[in-house]
Design a protein around this motif. Structure first.
Motif, PDB file in Angstrom:
ATOM      1  N   ASP A  51       0.985  -1.182  -0.098  1.00  0.00           N
ATOM      2  CA  ASP A  51       0.016   0.142  -0.093  1.00  0.00           C
ATOM      3  C   ASP A  51       0.805   1.083   0.041  1.00  0.00           C
ATOM      4  O   ASP A  51       0.607   2.273  -0.608  1.00  0.00           O
ATOM      5  CB  ASP A  51      -0.868   0.175   1.097  1.00  0.00           C
ATOM      6  N   PHE A  52       1.985   1.290   0.640  1.00  0.00           N
ATOM      7  CA  PHE A  52       2.717   2.422   0.885  1.00  0.00           C
ATOM      8  C   PHE A  52       3.371   2.663  -0.562  1.00  0.00           C
ATOM      9  O   PHE A  52       3.651   3.893  -1.131  1.00  0.00           O
ATOM     10  CB  PHE A  52       3.720   2.473   2.067  1.00  0.00           C
ATOM     11  N   ALA A  53       3.862   1.485  -1.231  1.00  0.00           N
ATOM     12  CA  ALA A  53       4.342   1.670  -2.578  1.00  0.00           C
ATOM     13  C   ALA A  53       3.393   2.336  -3.644  1.00  0.00           C
ATOM     14  O   ALA A  53       3.755   2.888  -4.484  1.00  0.00           O
ATOM     15  CB  ALA A  53       4.836   0.316  -2.929  1.00  0.00           C
ATOM     16  N   ARG A  54       2.184   1.972  -3.660  1.00  0.00           N
ATOM     17  CA  ARG A  54       1.154   2.524  -4.143  1.00  0.00           C
ATOM     18  C   ARG A  54       0.789   3.948  -3.742  1.00  0.00           C
ATOM     19  O   ARG A  54       0.653   4.703  -4.792  1.00  0.00           O
ATOM     20  CB  ARG A  54      -0.098   1.548  -4.080  1.00  0.00           C
ATOM     21  N   LEU A  55       0.987   4.107  -2.509  1.00  0.00           N
ATOM     22  CA  LEU A  55       0.451   5.725  -2.216  1.00  0.00           C
ATOM     23  C   LEU A  55       1.679   6.294  -2.813  1.00  0.00           C
ATOM     24  O   LEU A  55       1.276   7.598  -3.171  1.00  0.00           O
ATOM     25  CB  LEU A  55       0.587   5.568  -0.762  1.00  0.00           C
ATOM     26  N   ALA A  56       2.946   5.796  -2.784  1.00  0.00           N
ATOM     27  CA  ALA A  56       4.074   6.951  -3.577  1.00  0.00           C
ATOM     28  C   ALA A  56       3.667   7.062  -4.758  1.00  0.00           C
ATOM     29  O   ALA A  56       4.358   8.082  -5.382  1.00  0.00           O
ATOM     30  CB  ALA A  56       5.470   6.077  -3.028  1.00  0.00           C
ATOM     31  N   ALA A  57       3.485   6.211  -5.514  1.00  0.00           N
ATOM     32  CA  ALA A  57       3.209   6.229  -7.139  1.00  0.00           C
ATOM     33  C   ALA A  57       1.895   7.175  -7.286  1.00  0.00           C
ATOM     34  O   ALA A  57       1.831   7.382  -8.658  1.00  0.00           O
ATOM     35  CB  ALA A  57       3.288   4.811  -7.496  1.00  0.00           C
ATOM     36  N   LEU A  58       0.918   7.261  -6.766  1.00  0.00           N
ATOM     37  CA  LEU A  58      -0.352   7.882  -7.018  1.00  0.00           C
ATOM     38  C   LEU A  58      -0.083   9.405  -6.933  1.00  0.00           C
ATOM     39  O   LEU A  58       0.498   9.951  -6.244  1.00  0.00           O
ATOM     40  CB  LEU A  58      -1.318   7.417  -6.121  1.00  0.00           C
ATOM     41  N   GLU A  63      -8.215   8.608  -5.382  1.00  0.00           N
ATOM     42  CA  GLU A  63      -7.718   7.388  -5.172  1.00  0.00           C
ATOM     43  C   GLU A  63      -6.569   7.409  -4.112  1.00  0.00           C
ATOM     44  O   GLU A  63      -6.487   6.509  -3.261  1.00  0.00           O
ATOM     45  CB  GLU A  63      -7.362   6.763  -6.402  1.00  0.00           C
ATOM     46  N   ARG A  64      -5.716   8.339  -4.251  1.00  0.00           N
ATOM     47  CA  ARG A  64      -4.700   8.501  -3.247  1.00  0.00           C
ATOM     48  C   ARG A  64      -5.171   8.850  -1.781  1.00  0.00           C
ATOM     49  O   ARG A  64      -4.619   8.183  -0.825  1.00  0.00           O
ATOM     50  CB  ARG A  64      -3.677   9.522  -3.721  1.00  0.00           C
ATOM     51  N   ASP A  65      -6.370   9.550  -1.585  1.00  0.00           N
ATOM     52  CA  ASP A  65      -6.776   9.842  -0.418  1.00  0.00           C
ATOM     53  C   ASP A  65      -7.606   8.645   0.319  1.00  0.00           C
ATOM     54  O   ASP A  65      -7.396   8.219   1.270  1.00  0.00           O
ATOM     55  CB  ASP A  65      -7.916  11.007  -0.465  1.00  0.00           C
ATOM     56  N   ALA A  66      -8.090   7.651  -0.680  1.00  0.00           N
ATOM     57  CA  ALA A  66      -8.523   6.345  -0.219  1.00  0.00           C
ATOM     58  C   ALA A  66      -7.623   5.409   0.165  1.00  0.00           C
ATOM     59  O   ALA A  66      -7.748   4.874   1.339  1.00  0.00           O
ATOM     60  CB  ALA A  66      -9.554   5.703  -1.363  1.00  0.00           C
ATOM     61  N   VAL A  67      -6.417   5.212  -0.380  1.00  0.00           N
ATOM     62  CA  VAL A  67      -5.255   4.523  -0.003  1.00  0.00           C
ATOM     63  C   VAL A  67      -4.683   5.031   1.466  1.00  0.00           C
ATOM     64  O   VAL A  67      -4.380   4.402   2.198  1.00  0.00           O
ATOM     65  CB  VAL A  67      -4.318   4.469  -1.060  1.00  0.00           C
ATOM     66  N   ARG A  68      -4.629   6.591   1.531  1.00  0.00           N
ATOM     67  CA  ARG A  68      -4.038   7.207   2.679  1.00  0.00           C
ATOM     68  C   ARG A  68      -5.039   7.076   3.740  1.00  0.00           C
ATOM     69  O   ARG A  68      -4.437   6.568   4.913  1.00  0.00           O
ATOM     70  CB  ARG A  68      -4.236   8.495   2.167  1.00  0.00           C
ATOM     71  N   ASP A  69      -6.287   6.915   3.714  1.00  0.00           N
ATOM     72  CA  ASP A  69      -7.171   6.537   4.769  1.00  0.00           C
ATOM     73  C   ASP A  69      -7.227   5.020   5.114  1.00  0.00           C
ATOM     74  O   ASP A  69      -7.269   4.804   6.471  1.00  0.00           O
ATOM     75  CB  ASP A  69      -8.751   6.848   4.377  1.00  0.00           C
ATOM     76  N   GLU A  70      -7.073   4.292   4.311  1.00  0.00           N
ATOM     77  CA  GLU A  70      -6.798   2.759   4.805  1.00  0.00           C
ATOM     78  C   GLU A  70      -5.580   2.614   5.506  1.00  0.00           C
ATOM     79  O   GLU A  70      -5.549   1.999   6.567  1.00  0.00           O
ATOM     80  CB  GLU A  70      -6.591   1.896   3.496  1.00  0.00           C
TER      81      GLU A  70
END
Length: 307
Positions: A51-58, A63-70
């Motif tokens: 998830d952190f790897a995806r967050l850094a790429a977004l 979509e980024r806010d959703a991953v950050r909330d999770e």
């Protein structure tokens, strides 16, 4: 960002189930699959490297806010655990958990997945946020940061020196040697340890029948202090006055004699006494305020009028 900062305990948090990526997503752009089996040394540290790897790429967006909330929801139990270390220090545990949650969000925003595990970065970040809360918000009176740091060093040194059962209370010199401080710095730190909170002026200081409060021990302002500077400033001007004018001022302001009585005693008119008093006071006042003495003719024998 919508983050649930609820204060449920770690054991009360529901397990995080695996979430499949939605159909049609490219490169796993949907919510990621998070396994509850892979864990770090603490039970409240989920495996969220993907998830952190995806967050850094977004890019910034929903979509980024959703991953950050999770991520914030998944790591919130760890933030609560860190906040629990600071309980019983005069602050409500619920407020400490909110502060720790803020530190968690900051850690998520600043974390670089290429630098290592998130937990190694998040723990000092969240702990520092809670410590800053105590430093900036919990002191009843604002004290310099240097004094606060001395207080913490002295407190830690005392705790380390007395951790063994039966250990005596360390002396100032022992604390200074252990903490690498001077004895003066230790004294300042120890005073700060007793000054974290204030004491009401109405607090009773005696348990005897003649109870008295802290306010009763404080001195009152002396009104005479207000005239000290004026009195000293007027001394030199009074010395420069002719002797008779000094006597008139003395009789008027120190012996409280009326102008008529002064006039009878000196054999001059009451109007003349009034003019001499007015002129003398103006001259002394001008000199006291830094001006030049007023020029005028002498008044010997009582026959010369004031200028």
């Amino acid at each position: 960002m919508r983050i649930d900062l609820s204060t449920s305990r770690p054991e009360e948090s529901a397990p995080i189930e695996a979430k499949p990526a939605p159909a049609g997503s490219a490169g796993g752009s949907g919510p990621s699959v998070r396994s509850t089996a892979a864990r770090h040394p603490h039970d409240d540290a989920p495996d969220s490297a993907t998830d952190f790897a995806r967050l850094a790429a977004l890019e910034d967006g929903p979509e980024r806010d959703a991953v950050r909330d999770e991520l914030a929801t998944a790591w919130l139990p760890m933030a609560h655990r860190i906040a629990g270390r600071f309980r019983d220090r005069g602050e409500n545990i619920e407020d400490l958990r909110q502060v720790a949650a803020v530190g968690l969000v900051k850690a998520i925003d600043r974390f670089d997945p290429s630098r290592g595990a998130f937990e190694s970065y998040a723990v000092p970040t969240i702990t520092g946020e809670v410590k800053r809360h105590f430093r900036d918000r919990m002191w009843a009176l604002r004290v310099p940061r240097r004094v606060q740091e001395l207080r913490n060093k002295v407190r830690i040194a005392r705790r380390e020196l007395t951790q063994n059962p039966g250990a005596p209370e360390p002396t100032t010199a022992e604390i200074a040697a252990h903490a690498g401080l001077t004895e003066d710095e230790v004294s300042v730190g120890m005073e700060a340890m007793e000054s974290f909170s204030t004491l009401s002026l109405d607090a009773e200081l005696s348990s005897t029948d003649d109870n008295y409060s802290l306010a009763d021990t404080l001195g009152d302002s002396d009104s005479s202090f207000d005239v000290v500077v004026d009195r000293e400033a007027a001394k030199e001007g009074l010395r420069r006055l002719p002797e008779r004018e000094r006597n008139i001022l003395y009789m008027r302001f120190f012996e409280d004699m009326t102008q008529n009585r002064i006039a009878d005693q000196l054999g001059i008119s009451q109007m003349h006494v009034s003019r001499l008093i007015t002129r003398s006071c103006a001259r002394v006042r001008d000199e006291a305020l830094g001006g030049r003495p007023r020029s005028g003719r002498g008044d010997s024998g009582g026959r010369t009028e004031a200028v």
